[in-house]
Design a protein around this motif. Structure first.
Motif, PDB file in Angstrom:
ATOM      1  N   ASP A 213       8.414  -5.191  15.255  1.00 54.61           N
ATOM      2  CA  ASP A 213       7.594  -6.332  14.865  1.00 54.61           C
ATOM      3  C   ASP A 213       6.106  -6.006  14.913  1.00 54.61           C
ATOM      4  OD1 ASP A 213       9.874  -7.830  14.487  1.00 54.61           O
ATOM      5  OD2 ASP A 213       9.819  -8.744  16.485  1.00 54.61           O
ATOM      6  N   ARG A 214       5.692  -5.179  15.875  1.00 58.71           N
ATOM      7  CA  ARG A 214       4.265  -4.879  16.015  1.00 58.71           C
ATOM      8  C   ARG A 214       3.780  -3.811  15.046  1.00 58.71           C
ATOM      9  NH1 ARG A 214       2.518  -3.758  22.062  1.00 58.71           N
ATOM     10  NH2 ARG A 214       4.016  -2.053  21.803  1.00 58.71           N
ATOM     11  N   THR A 215       4.701  -3.037  14.490  1.00 63.46           N
ATOM     12  CA  THR A 215       4.278  -1.927  13.630  1.00 63.46           C
ATOM     13  C   THR A 215       4.641  -2.111  12.162  1.00 63.46           C
ATOM     14  OG1 THR A 215       6.346  -0.721  14.111  1.00 63.46           O
ATOM     15  CG2 THR A 215       4.445  -0.267  15.525  1.00 63.46           C
ATOM     16  N   ARG A 216       5.464  -3.082  11.839  1.00 64.44           N
ATOM     17  CA  ARG A 216       5.842  -3.289  10.441  1.00 64.44           C
ATOM     18  C   ARG A 216       4.596  -3.642   9.614  1.00 64.44           C
ATOM     19  NH1 ARG A 216      10.691  -3.872   8.348  1.00 64.44           N
ATOM     20  NH2 ARG A 216      11.586  -4.269  10.423  1.00 64.44           N
ATOM     21  N   GLY A 217       4.397  -2.936   8.501  1.00 66.26           N
ATOM     22  CA  GLY A 217       3.237  -3.175   7.663  1.00 66.26           C
ATOM     23  C   GLY A 217       1.929  -2.760   8.310  1.00 66.26           C
ATOM     24  N   LEU A 218       1.983  -1.827   9.240  1.00 63.28           N
ATOM     25  CA  LEU A 218       0.792  -1.384   9.968  1.00 63.28           C
ATOM     26  C   LEU A 218      -0.282  -0.847   9.019  1.00 63.28           C
ATOM     27  CD1 LEU A 218      -0.080  -0.924  13.035  1.00 63.28           C
ATOM     28  CD2 LEU A 218       0.527   1.460  12.637  1.00 63.28           C
ATOM     29  N   ILE A 219       0.167  -0.170   7.957  1.00 64.54           N
ATOM     30  CA  ILE A 219      -0.762   0.356   6.955  1.00 64.54           C
ATOM     31  C   ILE A 219      -0.603  -0.477   5.691  1.00 64.54           C
ATOM     32  CG2 ILE A 219      -1.488   2.382   5.664  1.00 64.54           C
ATOM     33  CD1 ILE A 219      -1.824   2.667   8.661  1.00 64.54           C
ATOM     34  N   ASP A 220      -1.575  -1.333   5.444  1.00 68.53           N
ATOM     35  CA  ASP A 220      -1.543  -2.182   4.249  1.00 68.53           C
ATOM     36  C   ASP A 220      -2.725  -1.828   3.356  1.00 68.53           C
ATOM     37  OD1 ASP A 220      -3.718  -3.223   5.597  1.00 68.53           O
ATOM     38  OD2 ASP A 220      -2.745  -5.132   6.094  1.00 68.53           O
ATOM     39  N   GLU A 221      -3.018  -2.678   2.380  1.00 68.69           N
ATOM     40  CA  GLU A 221      -4.090  -2.382   1.433  1.00 68.69           C
ATOM     41  C   GLU A 221      -5.430  -2.187   2.137  1.00 68.69           C
ATOM     42  OE1 GLU A 221      -6.461  -4.664  -2.181  1.00 68.69           O
ATOM     43  OE2 GLU A 221      -4.282  -4.907  -2.006  1.00 68.69           O
ATOM     44  N   ALA A 222      -5.733  -3.071   3.085  1.00 67.64           N
ATOM     45  CA  ALA A 222      -7.018  -2.969   3.782  1.00 67.64           C
ATOM     46  C   ALA A 222      -7.135  -1.657   4.542  1.00 67.64           C
ATOM     47  CB  ALA A 222      -7.192  -4.160   4.726  1.00 67.64           C
ATOM     48  N   GLU A 223      -6.042  -1.247   5.179  1.00 67.21           N
ATOM     49  CA  GLU A 223      -6.083  -0.010   5.961  1.00 67.21           C
ATOM     50  C   GLU A 223      -6.190   1.207   5.062  1.00 67.21           C
ATOM     51  OE1 GLU A 223      -6.696  -0.567   8.759  1.00 67.21           O
ATOM     52  OE2 GLU A 223      -5.696  -2.366   9.451  1.00 67.21           O
ATOM     53  N   LEU A 224      -5.497   1.196   3.942  1.00 67.78           N
ATOM     54  CA  LEU A 224      -5.588   2.316   3.008  1.00 67.78           C
ATOM     55  C   LEU A 224      -7.005   2.460   2.456  1.00 67.78           C
ATOM     56  CD1 LEU A 224      -2.206   1.779   1.166  1.00 67.78           C
ATOM     57  CD2 LEU A 224      -2.827   3.830   2.449  1.00 67.78           C
ATOM     58  N   LYS A 225      -7.670   1.333   2.264  1.00 69.15           N
ATOM     59  CA  LYS A 225      -9.032   1.384   1.752  1.00 69.15           C
ATOM     60  C   LYS A 225     -10.030   1.847   2.812  1.00 69.15           C
ATOM     61  CE  LYS A 225      -8.622  -1.843  -2.097  1.00 69.15           C
ATOM     62  NZ  LYS A 225      -9.020  -3.153  -2.676  1.00 69.15           N
ATOM     63  N   ARG A 226      -9.622   1.798   4.088  1.00 73.16           N
ATOM     64  CA  ARG A 226     -10.484   2.338   5.147  1.00 73.16           C
ATOM     65  C   ARG A 226     -10.522   3.862   5.122  1.00 73.16           C
ATOM     66  NH1 ARG A 226     -11.652  -1.635   8.942  1.00 73.16           N
ATOM     67  NH2 ARG A 226     -10.159  -3.375   8.993  1.00 73.16           N
ATOM     68  N   MET A 227      -9.468   4.462   4.603  1.00 77.12           N
ATOM     69  CA  MET A 227      -9.380   5.921   4.618  1.00 77.12           C
ATOM     70  C   MET A 227     -10.388   6.541   3.652  1.00 77.12           C
ATOM     71  SD  MET A 227      -5.213   6.413   4.796  1.00 77.12           S
ATOM     72  CE  MET A 227      -5.349   8.209   4.762  1.00 77.12           C
ATOM     73  N   ARG A 228     -10.731   7.790   3.929  1.00 73.23           N
ATOM     74  CA  ARG A 228     -11.640   8.518   3.057  1.00 73.23           C
ATOM     75  C   ARG A 228     -10.969   8.781   1.707  1.00 73.23           C
ATOM     76  NH1 ARG A 228     -13.315  13.183   7.507  1.00 73.23           N
ATOM     77  NH2 ARG A 228     -14.549  11.829   8.893  1.00 73.23           N
TER      78      ARG A 228
END
Length: 319
Positions: A213-228
């Motif tokens: 429950d705490r890790t599902r969808g941990l990497i979403d659109e916002a997180e991907l856009k944080r990456m270089r």
């Protein structure tokens, strides 16, 4: 009358040759299925006559609705000691014993590095061009030495991945919700201040977390856009950690330099799945644990689980 046992998803047709099934031959008829069964109806039809079923990891889910369609089932065996696709409460209500087997953490760690190196040095497009008579050298590889490897999760597999990163001369950072600086330092990693900091500051990001429950969808659109835009994402853990649609958009629109995955939200991957044709994507058909040593262990211990169950003293029971 002998009990009937079915080994599911034996894609390579090796299950009956990697375990000593003769040990239970007098009491059990064993058959293996070499193709994936698409849905509960197909599973129920194929193994409805069985008292014993052997699963390969999470290839075939066993929810409560499927247990209800298999009244003869008494023993369910899964490779590994954790299987999120099996409803253990439903199994208990149905009177089904669920047992597991040991699993080695080395194979998925090794495959993680196959994917990292494949992405960094553009192995697939360059090899394809060589075989098909394409251009001789068309890409510039990404360096590992001196770059930052960010690990989301630093358990058994993540720790092994970290050590290889250090051997390549990479700086290794790690983050998870319960990770401490001391624990990270034991693996030669530095603790990132947050998930966001790790994503924004890493050249390669590799996922090694349990899906929950705490890790599902941990990497979403916002997180991907944080990456270089020069960074790479690798997932050999669980597909549910990453928003699959967002990942496809990230690759198509160039938010990141590339991604690799060995796990998908639906397996086998449907022909029309967007990741099949996404640019800068390296995908494998869930090979992380698919090695001879692992398989020998799985099926050897599956036979042991059956023997122990027949003797009335089940071992490696999952609860």
């Amino acid at each position: 009358m002998k009990l009937r046992c079915a080994v599911l998803d034996d894609y390579q047709g090796v299950a009956l040759g990697l375990g000593d099934w003769a040990r239970v031959d007098e009491q059990v008829d064993v058959r293996s299925l070499h193709h994936h069964l698409p849905g509960e109806e197909a599973v129920a039809e194929s193994v409805g006559d069985c008292e014993i079923v052997v699963l390969m990891r999470e290839r075939t889910p066993f929810p409560a609705s499927l247990f209800a369609r298999l009244p003869r089932l008494r023993l369910l065996i899964t490779s590994g000691m954790r299987n999120a696709s099996v409803d253990l409460e439903a199994a208990a209500r149905q009177g089904v014993t669920v047992c597991g087997t040991a699993s080695n953490s080395e194979p998925p760690a090794e495959l993680t590095w196959a994917l990292i190196l494949g992405l960094a040095r553009q192995v697939v497009p360059e090899a394809t061009a060589l075989r098909e008579g394409g251009p001789w050298q068309s890409t510039l590889g990404a360096d590992l030495y001196g770059r930052r490897l960010g690990l989301l999760g630093l358990g058994k597999i993540g720790t092994k991945v970290a050590r290889v990163g250090l051997a390549f001369g990479m700086e290794v950072a790690a983050w998870s919700q319960n990770l401490t600086a001391e624990r990270a330092a034991e693996s030669g990693a530095v603790l990132a201040g947050s998930k966001e900091e790790l994503l924004a500051g890493s050249d390669f990001v590799s996922l090694h977390l349990v899906l929950g429950d705490r890790t599902r969808g941990l990497i979403d659109e916002a997180e991907l856009k944080r990456m270089r835009p020069t960074a790479y994402l690798v997932n050999t853990s669980r597909a549910g950690l990453v928003d699959q649609d967002a990942l496809a958009r990230a690759l198509t629109e160039g938010w990141i330099a590339g991604a690799a995955a060995d796990v998908f939200d639906e397996e086998p991957l449907p022909p029309a799945h967007p990741l099949r044709t996404a640019p800068r994507f390296l995908g494998l058909p869930h090979l992380g644990y698919v090695t001879r040593r692992n398989y020998e262990g799985y099926f050897t211990q599956a036979v042991q689980d059956i023997e122990a169950f027949l003797d009335g003293e089940p071992v490696r029971v999952l609860r």
